[in-house]
Write a protein that holds these residues in place. Structure first.
Motif, PDB file in Angstrom:
ATOM      1  N   GLN A 171       2.942  11.445  76.269  1.00  0.00           N
ATOM      2  CA  GLN A 171       3.584  11.006  75.029  1.00  0.00           C
ATOM      3  C   GLN A 171       2.868   9.755  74.530  1.00  0.00           C
ATOM      4  O   GLN A 171       2.649   8.823  75.284  1.00  0.00           O
ATOM      5  CB  GLN A 171       5.057  10.688  75.268  1.00  0.00           C
ATOM      6  CG  GLN A 171       5.785  10.124  74.059  1.00  0.00           C
ATOM      7  CD  GLN A 171       5.944  11.143  72.945  1.00  0.00           C
ATOM      8  OE1 GLN A 171       6.130  12.316  73.210  1.00  0.00           O
ATOM      9  NE2 GLN A 171       5.861  10.698  71.715  1.00  0.00           N
ATOM     10  N   GLY A 172       2.468   9.751  73.266  1.00  0.00           N
ATOM     11  CA  GLY A 172       1.806   8.588  72.680  1.00  0.00           C
ATOM     12  C   GLY A 172       0.299   8.598  72.821  1.00  0.00           C
ATOM     13  O   GLY A 172      -0.373   7.739  72.279  1.00  0.00           O
ATOM     14  N   ALA A 173      -0.271   9.589  73.536  1.00  0.00           N
ATOM     15  CA  ALA A 173      -1.722   9.654  73.720  1.00  0.00           C
ATOM     16  C   ALA A 173      -2.382  10.313  72.514  1.00  0.00           C
ATOM     17  O   ALA A 173      -1.898  11.320  72.000  1.00  0.00           O
ATOM     18  CB  ALA A 173      -2.057  10.434  74.984  1.00  0.00           C
ATOM     19  N   PHE A 174      -3.497   9.750  72.080  1.00  0.00           N
ATOM     20  CA  PHE A 174      -4.267  10.269  70.957  1.00  0.00           C
ATOM     21  C   PHE A 174      -5.747  10.214  71.319  1.00  0.00           C
ATOM     22  O   PHE A 174      -6.450   9.286  70.970  1.00  0.00           O
ATOM     23  CB  PHE A 174      -3.956   9.458  69.691  1.00  0.00           C
ATOM     24  CG  PHE A 174      -4.751   9.850  68.478  1.00  0.00           C
ATOM     25  CD1 PHE A 174      -5.072  11.167  68.215  1.00  0.00           C
ATOM     26  CD2 PHE A 174      -5.169   8.879  67.589  1.00  0.00           C
ATOM     27  CE1 PHE A 174      -5.807  11.513  67.086  1.00  0.00           C
ATOM     28  CE2 PHE A 174      -5.899   9.214  66.457  1.00  0.00           C
ATOM     29  CZ  PHE A 174      -6.217  10.530  66.203  1.00  0.00           C
ATOM     30  N   PRO A 175      -6.254  11.222  72.092  1.00  0.00           N
ATOM     31  CA  PRO A 175      -7.671  11.261  72.417  1.00  0.00           C
ATOM     32  C   PRO A 175      -8.487  11.767  71.222  1.00  0.00           C
ATOM     33  O   PRO A 175      -8.026  12.648  70.489  1.00  0.00           O
ATOM     34  CB  PRO A 175      -7.742  12.227  73.596  1.00  0.00           C
ATOM     35  CG  PRO A 175      -6.526  13.079  73.490  1.00  0.00           C
ATOM     36  CD  PRO A 175      -5.496  12.271  72.759  1.00  0.00           C
ATOM     37  N   ALA A 176      -9.685  11.207  71.057  1.00  0.00           N
ATOM     38  CA  ALA A 176     -10.530  11.605  69.933  1.00  0.00           C
ATOM     39  C   ALA A 176     -12.008  11.449  70.289  1.00  0.00           C
ATOM     40  O   ALA A 176     -12.382  10.603  71.093  1.00  0.00           O
ATOM     41  CB  ALA A 176     -10.198  10.763  68.704  1.00  0.00           C
ATOM     42  N   TRP A 177     -12.827  12.277  69.630  1.00  0.00           N
ATOM     43  CA  TRP A 177     -14.287  12.199  69.714  1.00  0.00           C
ATOM     44  C   TRP A 177     -14.783  12.255  68.288  1.00  0.00           C
ATOM     45  O   TRP A 177     -14.494  13.206  67.571  1.00  0.00           O
ATOM     46  CB  TRP A 177     -14.816  13.365  70.544  1.00  0.00           C
ATOM     47  CG  TRP A 177     -16.302  13.419  70.654  1.00  0.00           C
ATOM     48  CD1 TRP A 177     -17.175  12.366  70.712  1.00  0.00           C
ATOM     49  CD2 TRP A 177     -17.106  14.587  70.741  1.00  0.00           C
ATOM     50  NE1 TRP A 177     -18.458  12.815  70.839  1.00  0.00           N
ATOM     51  CE2 TRP A 177     -18.442  14.181  70.866  1.00  0.00           C
ATOM     52  CE3 TRP A 177     -16.825  15.952  70.741  1.00  0.00           C
ATOM     53  CZ2 TRP A 177     -19.497  15.079  70.970  1.00  0.00           C
ATOM     54  CZ3 TRP A 177     -17.875  16.843  70.855  1.00  0.00           C
ATOM     55  CH2 TRP A 177     -19.193  16.411  70.979  1.00  0.00           C
ATOM     56  N   TRP A 178     -15.487  11.212  67.855  1.00  0.00           N
ATOM     57  CA  TRP A 178     -15.811  11.102  66.439  1.00  0.00           C
ATOM     58  C   TRP A 178     -17.113  10.367  66.212  1.00  0.00           C
ATOM     59  O   TRP A 178     -17.686   9.776  67.128  1.00  0.00           O
ATOM     60  CB  TRP A 178     -14.667  10.493  65.665  1.00  0.00           C
ATOM     61  CG  TRP A 178     -14.027   9.257  66.239  1.00  0.00           C
ATOM     62  CD1 TRP A 178     -13.475   9.087  67.483  1.00  0.00           C
ATOM     63  CD2 TRP A 178     -13.843   8.007  65.576  1.00  0.00           C
ATOM     64  NE1 TRP A 178     -12.959   7.827  67.617  1.00  0.00           N
ATOM     65  CE2 TRP A 178     -13.171   7.128  66.460  1.00  0.00           C
ATOM     66  CE3 TRP A 178     -14.173   7.538  64.314  1.00  0.00           C
ATOM     67  CZ2 TRP A 178     -12.834   5.836  66.125  1.00  0.00           C
ATOM     68  CZ3 TRP A 178     -13.817   6.245  63.981  1.00  0.00           C
ATOM     69  CH2 TRP A 178     -13.157   5.410  64.884  1.00  0.00           C
ATOM     70  N   LEU A 179     -17.584  10.399  64.954  1.00  0.00           N
ATOM     71  CA  LEU A 179     -18.835   9.774  64.548  1.00  0.00           C
ATOM     72  C   LEU A 179     -18.580   8.839  63.374  1.00  0.00           C
ATOM     73  O   LEU A 179     -17.829   9.173  62.454  1.00  0.00           O
ATOM     74  CB  LEU A 179     -19.849  10.842  64.107  1.00  0.00           C
ATOM     75  CG  LEU A 179     -20.168  11.951  65.111  1.00  0.00           C
ATOM     76  CD1 LEU A 179     -21.036  13.018  64.449  1.00  0.00           C
ATOM     77  CD2 LEU A 179     -20.858  11.393  66.337  1.00  0.00           C
ATOM     78  N   MET A 180     -19.224   7.672  63.431  1.00  0.00           N
ATOM     79  CA  MET A 180     -19.172   6.694  62.338  1.00  0.00           C
ATOM     80  C   MET A 180     -20.596   6.232  62.038  1.00  0.00           C
ATOM     81  O   MET A 180     -21.442   6.206  62.937  1.00  0.00           O
ATOM     82  CB  MET A 180     -18.329   5.472  62.726  1.00  0.00           C
ATOM     83  CG  MET A 180     -16.834   5.726  62.753  1.00  0.00           C
ATOM     84  SD  MET A 180     -16.133   6.011  61.123  1.00  0.00           S
ATOM     85  CE  MET A 180     -16.282   4.393  60.373  1.00  0.00           C
TER      86      MET A 180
END
Length: 185
Positions: free
Chosen positions: A28-37
């Protein structure tokens, strides 16, 4: 409460195929992400500079859904912080085993910028430059036409995404077995 790995000023990518083998947190509350900037934003600050989300997952809410998202500057038909369009990957429970998330980012033979998302080597969606507004003062295809760096992170307590985590939350994770990148020379 967050943790991240990033390649800013170390390694950048413009076009190619990127994939990572990951197991995602059900907490609960976890937000995993893989992204590019962008490594050195050419078109202004966020969101004008662009953002490519290869994988975002809302742990406790839906263990079988992952998102890929493009974010850039406003277009007249959008409000809020800018243009945002997502593809949705549905699969088995992403929190019980490893899965491969991928992005094919290319310039087609007609010079059009195209992005395609994959989950476990199955295409889940694509966008080409006709579907987003170009960056202010930029050519067609911008802002997704210049070097970006990679970020893998786990954010806790994001009300909008993973839900607020309880004060005693522990055990949240994002396991990354490997990341691979192919680029043409």
């Amino acid at each position: 409460r967050s943790g991240l790995i990033l390649s800013r000023n170390k390694r950048t990518y413009t076009y190619g195929y990127l994939e990572a083998h990951m197991k995602l947190s059900p907490a609960q509350g976890a937000f995993p992400a893989w992204w590019l900037m962008p490594n050195n934003p050419m078109y202004g600050g966020w969101p004008k500079c662009g953002e490519i989300d290869i994988m975002e997952h809302i742990g406790a809410n839906d263990k079988t859904t992952a998102f890929g998202t493009l974010i850039c500057d406003r277009a007249p038909e959008y409000d809020g912080y800018g243009f945002k369009k997502s593809v949705v990957g549905r699969g088995p429970d992403f929190t019980t085993d490893f899965h491969t998330f991928g992005l094919l980012w290319e310039k087609g033979t007609d010079n059009r910028v195209i992005l395609r998302w994959f989950v476990d080597n199955v295409p889940i969606g694509m966008y080409d430059q006709s579907e987003w507004p170009p960056a202010p003062g930029g050519p067609a295809g911008s802002p997704f036409d210049y070097p970006y760096h990679m970020i893998i992170n786990l954010t806790m307590g994001e009300e909008q995404w993973g839900g607020l985590s309880p004060p005693s939350a522990s055990g949240a994770f994002i396991e990354v077995e490997w990341v691979r990148v192919w680029q043409r020379s």
